[in-house]
Design a protein around this motif. Structure first.
Motif, PDB file in Angstrom:
ATOM      1  N   PRO A  50     -40.596 -33.334   5.111  1.00  0.00           N
ATOM      2  CA  PRO A  50     -41.193 -33.066   3.802  1.00  0.00           C
ATOM      3  C   PRO A  50     -42.211 -31.926   3.738  1.00  0.00           C
ATOM      4  O   PRO A  50     -42.704 -31.504   4.704  1.00  0.00           O
ATOM      5  CB  PRO A  50     -41.683 -34.421   3.498  1.00  0.00           C
ATOM      6  N   THR A  51     -42.358 -31.467   2.344  1.00  0.00           N
ATOM      7  CA  THR A  51     -43.373 -30.258   2.246  1.00  0.00           C
ATOM      8  C   THR A  51     -44.624 -30.893   1.590  1.00  0.00           C
ATOM      9  O   THR A  51     -44.830 -30.524   0.554  1.00  0.00           O
ATOM     10  CB  THR A  51     -42.645 -29.087   1.479  1.00  0.00           C
ATOM     11  N   SER A  52     -45.291 -31.837   2.063  1.00  0.00           N
ATOM     12  CA  SER A  52     -46.274 -32.355   1.540  1.00  0.00           C
ATOM     13  C   SER A  52     -47.466 -32.658   2.521  1.00  0.00           C
ATOM     14  O   SER A  52     -47.058 -32.660   3.685  1.00  0.00           O
ATOM     15  CB  SER A  52     -45.842 -33.770   0.925  1.00  0.00           C
ATOM     16  N   GLY A  53     -48.587 -32.670   2.059  1.00  0.00           N
ATOM     17  CA  GLY A  53     -49.578 -33.060   3.096  1.00  0.00           C
ATOM     18  C   GLY A  53     -49.886 -31.997   3.976  1.00  0.00           C
ATOM     19  O   GLY A  53     -49.583 -30.592   3.793  1.00  0.00           O
ATOM     20  N   PRO A  54     -49.881 -32.201   5.412  1.00  0.00           N
ATOM     21  CA  PRO A  54     -49.737 -31.303   6.488  1.00  0.00           C
ATOM     22  C   PRO A  54     -48.542 -30.627   6.512  1.00  0.00           C
ATOM     23  O   PRO A  54     -48.480 -29.403   7.109  1.00  0.00           O
ATOM     24  CB  PRO A  54     -49.901 -32.111   7.610  1.00  0.00           C
ATOM     25  N   GLY A  55     -47.355 -30.999   5.946  1.00  0.00           N
ATOM     26  CA  GLY A  55     -46.374 -30.503   6.054  1.00  0.00           C
ATOM     27  C   GLY A  55     -46.121 -29.068   5.267  1.00  0.00           C
ATOM     28  O   GLY A  55     -45.509 -28.229   5.564  1.00  0.00           O
ATOM     29  N   LYS A  56     -47.295 -28.963   4.376  1.00  0.00           N
ATOM     30  CA  LYS A  56     -47.183 -27.908   3.593  1.00  0.00           C
ATOM     31  C   LYS A  56     -47.556 -26.581   4.670  1.00  0.00           C
ATOM     32  O   LYS A  56     -47.067 -25.495   4.623  1.00  0.00           O
ATOM     33  CB  LYS A  56     -48.164 -27.847   2.389  1.00  0.00           C
ATOM     34  N   ILE A  57     -48.420 -26.896   5.523  1.00  0.00           N
ATOM     35  CA  ILE A  57     -48.936 -25.937   6.620  1.00  0.00           C
ATOM     36  C   ILE A  57     -47.708 -25.654   7.470  1.00  0.00           C
ATOM     37  O   ILE A  57     -47.496 -24.456   7.533  1.00  0.00           O
ATOM     38  CB  ILE A  57     -50.127 -26.584   7.386  1.00  0.00           C
ATOM     39  N   THR A  58     -47.014 -26.531   7.880  1.00  0.00           N
ATOM     40  CA  THR A  58     -45.850 -26.517   8.695  1.00  0.00           C
ATOM     41  C   THR A  58     -44.918 -25.464   8.113  1.00  0.00           C
ATOM     42  O   THR A  58     -44.335 -24.464   8.735  1.00  0.00           O
ATOM     43  CB  THR A  58     -45.273 -27.676   9.268  1.00  0.00           C
ATOM     44  N   HIS A  59     -44.424 -25.605   6.807  1.00  0.00           N
ATOM     45  CA  HIS A  59     -43.353 -25.004   6.366  1.00  0.00           C
ATOM     46  C   HIS A  59     -44.048 -23.566   5.874  1.00  0.00           C
ATOM     47  O   HIS A  59     -43.231 -22.495   5.944  1.00  0.00           O
ATOM     48  CB  HIS A  59     -42.862 -25.615   4.848  1.00  0.00           C
ATOM     49  N   MET A  60     -45.421 -23.454   5.354  1.00  0.00           N
ATOM     50  CA  MET A  60     -45.866 -22.079   5.130  1.00  0.00           C
ATOM     51  C   MET A  60     -45.853 -21.101   6.361  1.00  0.00           C
ATOM     52  O   MET A  60     -45.201 -20.054   6.254  1.00  0.00           O
ATOM     53  CB  MET A  60     -47.495 -22.354   4.718  1.00  0.00           C
ATOM     54  N   HIS A  61     -46.342 -21.594   7.560  1.00  0.00           N
ATOM     55  CA  HIS A  61     -46.210 -21.043   8.768  1.00  0.00           C
ATOM     56  C   HIS A  61     -44.759 -20.331   9.053  1.00  0.00           C
ATOM     57  O   HIS A  61     -44.488 -19.425   9.373  1.00  0.00           O
ATOM     58  CB  HIS A  61     -46.677 -21.799  10.041  1.00  0.00           C
ATOM     59  N   ALA A  62     -43.833 -21.231   9.104  1.00  0.00           N
ATOM     60  CA  ALA A  62     -42.473 -20.967   9.160  1.00  0.00           C
ATOM     61  C   ALA A  62     -41.868 -20.064   8.472  1.00  0.00           C
ATOM     62  O   ALA A  62     -41.370 -18.986   8.693  1.00  0.00           O
ATOM     63  CB  ALA A  62     -41.497 -22.152   9.281  1.00  0.00           C
ATOM     64  N   TRP A  63     -42.360 -20.251   6.993  1.00  0.00           N
ATOM     65  CA  TRP A  63     -42.090 -19.014   6.188  1.00  0.00           C
ATOM     66  C   TRP A  63     -42.557 -17.889   6.401  1.00  0.00           C
ATOM     67  O   TRP A  63     -42.000 -16.564   6.564  1.00  0.00           O
ATOM     68  CB  TRP A  63     -42.352 -19.556   4.693  1.00  0.00           C
ATOM     69  N   LEU A  64     -43.817 -17.547   6.511  1.00  0.00           N
ATOM     70  CA  LEU A  64     -44.418 -16.220   7.131  1.00  0.00           C
ATOM     71  C   LEU A  64     -43.897 -15.925   8.091  1.00  0.00           C
ATOM     72  O   LEU A  64     -43.937 -14.543   8.323  1.00  0.00           O
ATOM     73  CB  LEU A  64     -46.077 -16.752   7.056  1.00  0.00           C
ATOM     74  N   GLU A  65     -43.504 -16.678   9.272  1.00  0.00           N
ATOM     75  CA  GLU A  65     -42.974 -16.025  10.506  1.00  0.00           C
ATOM     76  C   GLU A  65     -41.601 -15.550   9.998  1.00  0.00           C
ATOM     77  O   GLU A  65     -41.255 -14.427  10.889  1.00  0.00           O
ATOM     78  CB  GLU A  65     -43.014 -17.202  11.388  1.00  0.00           C
ATOM     79  N   ARG A  66     -40.814 -15.932   9.212  1.00  0.00           N
ATOM     80  CA  ARG A  66     -39.787 -15.446   8.813  1.00  0.00           C
ATOM     81  C   ARG A  66     -39.598 -14.184   8.188  1.00  0.00           C
ATOM     82  O   ARG A  66     -38.922 -13.288   8.402  1.00  0.00           O
ATOM     83  CB  ARG A  66     -38.628 -16.358   8.216  1.00  0.00           C
ATOM     84  N   LEU A  67     -40.851 -13.976   7.554  1.00  0.00           N
ATOM     85  CA  LEU A  67     -41.354 -12.713   7.016  1.00  0.00           C
ATOM     86  C   LEU A  67     -41.737 -11.576   7.831  1.00  0.00           C
ATOM     87  O   LEU A  67     -41.953 -10.631   7.413  1.00  0.00           O
ATOM     88  CB  LEU A  67     -42.147 -12.861   5.773  1.00  0.00           C
ATOM     89  N   GLY A  68     -42.202 -11.946   8.991  1.00  0.00           N
ATOM     90  CA  GLY A  68     -42.838 -11.202  10.141  1.00  0.00           C
ATOM     91  C   GLY A  68     -44.341 -11.167   9.352  1.00  0.00           C
ATOM     92  O   GLY A  68     -45.125  -9.721  10.046  1.00  0.00           O
ATOM     93  N   ARG A  69     -44.993 -11.896   8.860  1.00  0.00           N
ATOM     94  CA  ARG A  69     -46.367 -11.786   8.227  1.00  0.00           C
ATOM     95  C   ARG A  69     -47.181 -13.240   8.678  1.00  0.00           C
ATOM     96  O   ARG A  69     -47.071 -13.950   7.903  1.00  0.00           O
ATOM     97  CB  ARG A  69     -46.336 -11.616   6.799  1.00  0.00           C
ATOM     98  N   PRO A  70     -47.570 -13.309   9.812  1.00  0.00           N
ATOM     99  CA  PRO A  70     -48.216 -14.621  10.275  1.00  0.00           C
ATOM    100  C   PRO A  70     -49.553 -14.944   9.518  1.00  0.00           C
ATOM    101  O   PRO A  70     -49.885 -13.611   8.923  1.00  0.00           O
ATOM    102  CB  PRO A  70     -48.700 -14.353  11.639  1.00  0.00           C
ATOM    103  N   PHE A  71     -49.908 -15.924   9.286  1.00  0.00           N
ATOM    104  CA  PHE A  71     -50.829 -16.302   8.363  1.00  0.00           C
ATOM    105  C   PHE A  71     -52.179 -15.493   8.591  1.00  0.00           C
ATOM    106  O   PHE A  71     -52.811 -15.210   7.666  1.00  0.00           O
ATOM    107  CB  PHE A  71     -51.063 -17.854   8.304  1.00  0.00           C
ATOM    108  N   ASP A  72     -52.508 -15.455   9.832  1.00  0.00           N
ATOM    109  CA  ASP A  72     -53.755 -14.640  10.264  1.00  0.00           C
ATOM    110  C   ASP A  72     -53.786 -13.235  10.151  1.00  0.00           C
ATOM    111  O   ASP A  72     -54.712 -12.573  10.234  1.00  0.00           O
ATOM    112  CB  ASP A  72     -54.202 -15.098  11.508  1.00  0.00           C
ATOM    113  N   SER A  73     -52.644 -12.524   9.713  1.00  0.00           N
ATOM    114  CA  SER A  73     -52.521 -11.130   9.363  1.00  0.00           C
ATOM    115  C   SER A  73     -53.097 -11.060   7.907  1.00  0.00           C
ATOM    116  O   SER A  73     -53.303  -9.694   7.705  1.00  0.00           O
ATOM    117  CB  SER A  73     -51.139 -10.824   9.448  1.00  0.00           C
TER     118      SER A  73
END
Length: 224
Positions: free
Chosen positions: A152-175
């Motif tokens: 699910p994309t709820s609670g801590p799951g939003k963080i997990t899915h956000m990181h996966a999406w950003l990695e697919r874009l080649g833009r990690p969160f800390d960038s």
């Protein structure tokens, strides 16, 4: 794009809960049994508001409801739902807030616990290309099976899915120099707590208290 702007959807960009209102719409047009469906829908909504919802249990209920309909019938129902329920609920200030980040060149996404089939057309209406929601399973003919893909994309799951999406874009969160997240709900505290600029937006009482304690800004989009 040096900044990231993330938005919750229900009660943040919309003054309604799109998933709950979809259920109410199905009852109103006679597509589901009112007594049986509304009882479960109301119970799940109360659990969500109390922060005790089991997201997998709820999503299996919601996706199972969608899977009852042939895809063509479901698409026709959803087009009507967009016209009759979603469009009247959209507020200019919410559209303007999203557009402000887009015009600033930020990477913008809507990230919601509601399932992707329900919210994808709403994200498109807001002009947002990137949209993260709970992903339904489809069969080879494009029919929903009623099952959830992944987590699910709820609670801590939003963080997990956000990181996966950003990695697919080649833009990690800390960038990103700055990261914004707009949400109304205390259920989103995990993601609100890791961005550089959390904004309690139309906040619940619990989130409003937490925001004051943390010195987070509060935004109200639906007061006009």
């Amino acid at each position: 794009m040096t900044n990231l702007a993330l938005f919750d959807l229900d009660h943040t960009l919309l003054p309604i809960d799109s998933d709950y209102e979809w259920g109410e719409f199905l009852v109103r047009v006679g597509a589901v049994d009112e007594t049986a469906f509304r009882g479960r829908n109301d119970a799940f909504f109360a659990q969500y508001q109390a922060g005790v919802l089991d997201p997998v249990e709820y999503l299996e209920f919601a996706l199972g409801t969608l899977a009852r309909f042939p895809r063509a019938e479901l698409d026709a129902l959803y087009a009507r739902y967009m016209r009759e329920v979603i469009e009247p609920a959209i507020r200019p200030r919410a559209l303007a807030l999203v557009r402000e980040h887009q015009e600033a060149g930020d990477l913008v996404a809507i990230i919601t616990a509601t399932n992707y089939h329900i919210t994808a057309p709403i994200a498109a209406r807001f002009g947002v290309e990137h949209h993260i929601g709970a992903m339904p399973e489809y069969d080879g003919a494009g029919q929903l099976t009623g099952r959830l893909l992944g987590t699910p994309t709820s609670g801590p799951g939003k963080i997990t899915h956000m990181h996966a999406w950003l990695e697919r874009l080649g833009r990690p969160f800390d960038s990103f120099e700055r990261s914004h997240f707009y949400s109304d709900s205390h259920n989103d505290l995990p993601l609100l707590s890791i961005v550089t600029h959390p904004v309690a937006t139309n906040p619940s009482a619990v989130l409003a208290t937490h925001a004051r304690e943390q010195g987070w800004p509060t935004l109200h989009l639906f007061n006009d």
